[in-house]
Design a protein around this motif. Structure first.
Motif, PDB file in Angstrom:
ATOM      1  N   TRP A 127       1.061  -1.211   0.248  1.00  0.00           N
ATOM      2  CA  TRP A 127       0.021  -0.167   0.012  1.00  0.00           C
ATOM      3  C   TRP A 127       0.801   1.298   0.093  1.00  0.00           C
ATOM      4  O   TRP A 127       0.639   2.116  -0.124  1.00  0.00           O
ATOM      5  CB  TRP A 127      -1.052  -0.356   0.663  1.00  0.00           C
ATOM      6  CG  TRP A 127      -2.252  -1.134   0.785  1.00  0.00           C
ATOM      7  CD1 TRP A 127      -2.597  -1.896   1.806  1.00  0.00           C
ATOM      8  CD2 TRP A 127      -2.694  -0.908  -0.031  1.00  0.00           C
ATOM      9  NE1 TRP A 127      -3.344  -3.141   1.282  1.00  0.00           N
ATOM     10  CE2 TRP A 127      -4.192  -1.757   0.179  1.00  0.00           C
ATOM     11  CE3 TRP A 127      -3.469   0.118  -1.008  1.00  0.00           C
ATOM     12  CZ2 TRP A 127      -5.244  -2.450  -0.728  1.00  0.00           C
ATOM     13  CZ3 TRP A 127      -4.369  -0.042  -1.912  1.00  0.00           C
ATOM     14  CH2 TRP A 127      -5.132  -1.597  -1.722  1.00  0.00           C
ATOM     15  N   GLY A 128       1.988   1.245   0.275  1.00  0.00           N
ATOM     16  CA  GLY A 128       3.020   2.523   0.344  1.00  0.00           C
ATOM     17  C   GLY A 128       2.933   3.106  -0.645  1.00  0.00           C
ATOM     18  O   GLY A 128       2.779   4.318  -1.278  1.00  0.00           O
ATOM     19  N   PHE A 129       3.183   2.402  -2.233  1.00  0.00           N
ATOM     20  CA  PHE A 129       3.138   3.022  -3.201  1.00  0.00           C
ATOM     21  C   PHE A 129       2.010   3.322  -3.507  1.00  0.00           C
ATOM     22  O   PHE A 129       1.721   4.645  -4.507  1.00  0.00           O
ATOM     23  CB  PHE A 129       3.761   1.920  -4.458  1.00  0.00           C
ATOM     24  CG  PHE A 129       3.955   2.299  -5.866  1.00  0.00           C
ATOM     25  CD1 PHE A 129       5.403   3.426  -6.469  1.00  0.00           C
ATOM     26  CD2 PHE A 129       2.776   2.720  -6.780  1.00  0.00           C
ATOM     27  CE1 PHE A 129       5.558   3.518  -7.275  1.00  0.00           C
ATOM     28  CE2 PHE A 129       3.099   2.701  -8.393  1.00  0.00           C
ATOM     29  CZ  PHE A 129       5.077   3.586  -8.921  1.00  0.00           C
ATOM     30  N   PRO A 130       0.830   2.747  -3.839  1.00  0.00           N
ATOM     31  CA  PRO A 130      -0.572   3.478  -3.760  1.00  0.00           C
ATOM     32  C   PRO A 130      -0.746   4.736  -3.134  1.00  0.00           C
ATOM     33  O   PRO A 130      -1.332   5.758  -3.706  1.00  0.00           O
ATOM     34  CB  PRO A 130      -1.825   2.511  -4.084  1.00  0.00           C
ATOM     35  CG  PRO A 130      -0.672   1.012  -3.832  1.00  0.00           C
ATOM     36  CD  PRO A 130       0.801   1.632  -3.866  1.00  0.00           C
ATOM     37  N   PHE A 131      -0.737   4.879  -1.874  1.00  0.00           N
ATOM     38  CA  PHE A 131      -0.742   5.907  -1.147  1.00  0.00           C
ATOM     39  C   PHE A 131      -0.323   7.283  -1.432  1.00  0.00           C
ATOM     40  O   PHE A 131      -0.370   7.607  -1.716  1.00  0.00           O
ATOM     41  CB  PHE A 131      -0.153   5.400   0.234  1.00  0.00           C
ATOM     42  CG  PHE A 131      -0.352   6.288   0.935  1.00  0.00           C
ATOM     43  CD1 PHE A 131      -1.189   7.195   1.707  1.00  0.00           C
ATOM     44  CD2 PHE A 131       0.937   7.065   1.715  1.00  0.00           C
ATOM     45  CE1 PHE A 131      -1.100   8.521   2.531  1.00  0.00           C
ATOM     46  CE2 PHE A 131       1.087   8.161   2.345  1.00  0.00           C
ATOM     47  CZ  PHE A 131      -0.111   8.605   3.254  1.00  0.00           C
ATOM     48  N   LEU A 132       1.191   6.981  -1.563  1.00  0.00           N
ATOM     49  CA  LEU A 132       1.997   8.033  -2.316  1.00  0.00           C
ATOM     50  C   LEU A 132       1.578   8.675  -3.291  1.00  0.00           C
ATOM     51  O   LEU A 132       1.758   9.540  -3.698  1.00  0.00           O
ATOM     52  CB  LEU A 132       3.773   7.280  -2.135  1.00  0.00           C
ATOM     53  CG  LEU A 132       4.211   7.019  -1.220  1.00  0.00           C
ATOM     54  CD1 LEU A 132       5.592   6.825  -1.068  1.00  0.00           C
ATOM     55  CD2 LEU A 132       4.337   8.636  -0.126  1.00  0.00           C
ATOM     56  N   VAL A 133       1.439   8.031  -4.241  1.00  0.00           N
ATOM     57  CA  VAL A 133       1.222   8.084  -5.533  1.00  0.00           C
ATOM     58  C   VAL A 133      -0.232   8.450  -5.781  1.00  0.00           C
ATOM     59  O   VAL A 133      -0.437   9.943  -6.244  1.00  0.00           O
ATOM     60  CB  VAL A 133       1.381   6.974  -6.516  1.00  0.00           C
ATOM     61  CG1 VAL A 133       0.907   7.195  -8.507  1.00  0.00           C
ATOM     62  CG2 VAL A 133       2.966   6.007  -7.703  1.00  0.00           C
ATOM     63  N   LYS A 134      -1.993   8.030  -5.721  1.00  0.00           N
ATOM     64  CA  LYS A 134      -3.104   8.501  -5.916  1.00  0.00           C
ATOM     65  C   LYS A 134      -3.474   9.065  -4.843  1.00  0.00           C
ATOM     66  O   LYS A 134      -4.168   9.995  -5.293  1.00  0.00           O
ATOM     67  CB  LYS A 134      -3.699   6.942  -5.964  1.00  0.00           C
ATOM     68  CG  LYS A 134      -2.938   6.079  -6.835  1.00  0.00           C
ATOM     69  CD  LYS A 134      -4.149   4.518  -7.219  1.00  0.00           C
ATOM     70  CE  LYS A 134      -5.831   5.297  -7.381  1.00  0.00           C
ATOM     71  NZ  LYS A 134      -6.515   4.336  -8.217  1.00  0.00           N
ATOM     72  N   GLY A 135      -2.538   8.683  -2.796  1.00  0.00           N
ATOM     73  CA  GLY A 135      -3.013   9.413  -2.570  1.00  0.00           C
ATOM     74  C   GLY A 135      -2.559  10.610  -2.009  1.00  0.00           C
ATOM     75  O   GLY A 135      -2.639  12.077  -2.036  1.00  0.00           O
ATOM     76  N   GLU A 136      -1.248  10.830  -1.892  1.00  0.00           N
ATOM     77  CA  GLU A 136      -0.652  12.004  -1.660  1.00  0.00           C
ATOM     78  C   GLU A 136       0.693  12.480  -2.935  1.00  0.00           C
ATOM     79  O   GLU A 136       1.044  13.320  -3.431  1.00  0.00           O
ATOM     80  CB  GLU A 136       0.710  11.504  -1.165  1.00  0.00           C
ATOM     81  CG  GLU A 136       1.024  10.811   0.801  1.00  0.00           C
ATOM     82  CD  GLU A 136       0.073  12.076   1.111  1.00  0.00           C
ATOM     83  OE1 GLU A 136      -0.266  13.250   1.146  1.00  0.00           O
ATOM     84  OE2 GLU A 136      -0.521  11.895   2.359  1.00  0.00           O
ATOM     85  N   GLY A 137      -0.204  11.863  -4.311  1.00  0.00           N
ATOM     86  CA  GLY A 137       0.242  12.748  -5.510  1.00  0.00           C
ATOM     87  C   GLY A 137       1.556  12.795  -5.853  1.00  0.00           C
ATOM     88  O   GLY A 137       2.029  13.931  -6.850  1.00  0.00           O
ATOM     89  N   LEU A 138       2.212  12.128  -5.307  1.00  0.00           N
ATOM     90  CA  LEU A 138       3.374  12.171  -6.019  1.00  0.00           C
ATOM     91  C   LEU A 138       4.050  10.738  -7.466  1.00  0.00           C
ATOM     92  O   LEU A 138       3.388  10.631  -7.687  1.00  0.00           O
ATOM     93  CB  LEU A 138       4.625  11.276  -5.072  1.00  0.00           C
ATOM     94  CG  LEU A 138       4.973  11.783  -3.336  1.00  0.00           C
ATOM     95  CD1 LEU A 138       5.609  11.408  -2.201  1.00  0.00           C
ATOM     96  CD2 LEU A 138       4.685  12.917  -3.740  1.00  0.00           C
ATOM     97  N   SER A 139       4.434  10.977  -7.934  1.00  0.00           N
ATOM     98  CA  SER A 139       5.511  10.697  -9.782  1.00  0.00           C
ATOM     99  C   SER A 139       5.248   8.935  -9.438  1.00  0.00           C
ATOM    100  O   SER A 139       5.626   8.589  -7.622  1.00  0.00           O
ATOM    101  CB  SER A 139       6.307  11.092 -10.282  1.00  0.00           C
ATOM    102  OG  SER A 139       7.176  11.473  -9.783  1.00  0.00           O
ATOM    103  N   PRO A 140       4.825   8.296  -9.851  1.00  0.00           N
ATOM    104  CA  PRO A 140       5.451   6.626  -9.782  1.00  0.00           C
ATOM    105  C   PRO A 140       7.285   7.023  -9.657  1.00  0.00           C
ATOM    106  O   PRO A 140       7.154   6.210  -8.995  1.00  0.00           O
ATOM    107  CB  PRO A 140       5.123   6.166 -11.207  1.00  0.00           C
ATOM    108  CG  PRO A 140       3.554   6.424 -11.865  1.00  0.00           C
ATOM    109  CD  PRO A 140       4.202   8.180 -10.840  1.00  0.00           C
ATOM    110  N   THR A 141       8.187   7.420 -10.459  1.00  0.00           N
ATOM    111  CA  THR A 141       8.988   7.231 -10.252  1.00  0.00           C
ATOM    112  C   THR A 141       9.917   8.189  -8.699  1.00  0.00           C
ATOM    113  O   THR A 141      10.519   7.423  -8.477  1.00  0.00           O
ATOM    114  CB  THR A 141       9.962   8.400 -10.979  1.00  0.00           C
ATOM    115  OG1 THR A 141       9.917   8.137 -12.377  1.00  0.00           O
ATOM    116  CG2 THR A 141      11.557   8.441 -10.955  1.00  0.00           C
TER     117      THR A 141
END
Length: 420
Positions: free
Chosen positions: A226-240
């Motif tokens: 869940w860290g990656f989806p949280f950072l990308v979809k939740g916190e708006g960070l780029s996938p990289t």
């Protein structure tokens, strides 16, 4: 070193869904809770296998189990790279969980036989740190591989690594430093059951289980799924950027590990205090992120990840309790019991977050608010775990003082004597 490299590759396989979650959801056309089931099934099998693996380890030794693990991991990842249906993918992740379950306590057994007792906490932490390099391989490199080679080639390439480690174990690894092979007494089924019961009834084993339970799940949930989806979809960070941030726990763990190992070796009677400090720091940082209005700033997210990284070295102390409070004849069974704790907690947390996300989003696109509500489930597990740690710390000390007063006094003097 061969055993540690095998563990490193296993950690890569275990965390291979960390940056593949969004691609998996698209490939299999599944919801958040269904996506969570990949890791939940994998960890459920892993946890269920720990006690049987401990029994097999006491009987057959590390080398045979590590060779079997490498073969299973190769088959599981190869299958996962090819399948296109959701049920078949679940079956592949379950098989991966079986292979994964054979590795870690087998590596710990090698350490126990090759190094003296006073060095084992430090060597265990070093193993965790080096194994953590596999977690790095499961983040930025795998994310880059997905972009350039796609799903099948990425998972297929990862599978080949287990063929290499399996061959290395077969030809290079020795179970012990002694020239003569270990003579293991074949136990009857009743003797095996009694051995597991004795390990389970030992309060120190349960202290280790609840230590592993409470320290492991937060970082495990974040790193495995869940860290990656949280950072990308939740916190708006780029996938990289998100994939790069997932490398930080490993780098921070390399710094934490020697400190925790040295502290545990020098002050074994006070290990529980570092465990409680690790849990408290992680809970405090999650509170900051979850109450932050809207999306948290990048420095706060970095601080969360760095602080939470101490959970990995902290969880190793649970396995150290298994060694301290059990004789060598029960090492495999006790470690198997302890090692279930963190993975049971992680699979509960991963599954619960997926369910809460689906309920909160209601079929719409998930927002940072949905993720914040979902990650609140961690507080329930922390509360239960801390209560049990305090409970069994008291029982473990009292039982040791009553039945092994010499060992207890040595522990109070920050020395470790083996149980017989």
């Amino acid at each position: 070193m061969t055993a540690v490299v095998t563990y490193l590759v296993t950690v890569l396989h275990r965390g291979s869904m960390s940056v593949a979650g969004l691609q998996a959801a698209e490939r299999f056309d599944i919801s958040a809770s269904a996506l969570a089931s990949f890791t939940v099934v994998q960890l459920t099998v892993y946890a269920a296998m720990q006690v049987p693996v401990g029994i097999l380890l006491d009987r057959y030794g590390s080398k045979r189990l590590l060779v079997a693990a490498s073969a299973l991991l190769f088959v599981a990842q190869t299958a996962f790279s090819q399948v296109e249906s959701y049920p078949a993918a679940l079956a592949a992740r379950a098989l991966l969980g079986v292979g994964d379950a054979l590795v870690f306590i087998s590596v710990l057994r090698v350490l126990m036989l090759w190094f003296p007792a006073l060095k084992q906490p430090v060597m265990s932490q070093a193993t965790g740190m080096l194994g953590g390099l596999g977690a790095i391989g499961a983040t930025v490199p795998m994310a880059a591989a997905f972009r350039h080679f796609g799903w099948t080639q990425t998972f297929g390439g990862a599978a080949l690594l287990s063929l290499v480690t399996g061959a290395a174990v077969l030809f290079l690894l020795k179970d012990s430093p002694y020239d003569e092979p270990l003579h293991r007494t074949k136990q009857s089924l009743q003797e095996v059951r009694n051995n597991v019961k004795r390990a389970w009834k030992t309060p120190g084993t349960r202290l280790g289980l609840w230590t592993h339970f409470t320290t492991s799940f937060s970082a495990g949930t974040f790193g495995l799924l869940w860290g990656f989806p949280f950072l990308v979809k939740g916190e708006g960070l780029s996938p990289t950027t998100a994939a790069t941030l997932l490398v930080l726990p490993v780098l921070a763990g390399i710094c934490y590990g020697p400190v925790v190992g040295r502290y545990a070796a020098r002050y074994p009677f006070y290990r529980s205090w570092i465990v409680l400090a690790v849990i408290g720091a992680a809970a405090a940082m999650w509170t900051v992120v979850l109450v932050w209005p809207g999306r948290a700033p990048l420095p706060v997210l970095i601080l969360l990840i760095v602080v939470q990284a101490a959970c990995g070295p902290g969880s190793m102390l649970g396995l150290d309790y298994a060694r301290t409070f059990n004789p060598a004849t029960r090492f495999g069974a006790a470690n198997g019991i302890v090692n279930t704790g963190g993975f049971i907690a992680t699979l509960i947390c991963i599954g619960a977050i997926g369910v809460v996300l689906d309920l909160s989003a209601g079929g719409a696109a998930q927002t940072v608010g949905d993720y914040k509500w979902a990650f609140c489930v961690q507080y329930v597990l922390w509360a239960v775990g801390v209560i049990q740690i305090l409970r069994y710390r008291r029982r473990a000390r009292a039982t040791l003082a009553r039945y092994n007063p010499e060992v207890y006094e040595a522990l109070r003097a920050n020395r470790v004597l083996p149980l017989t």
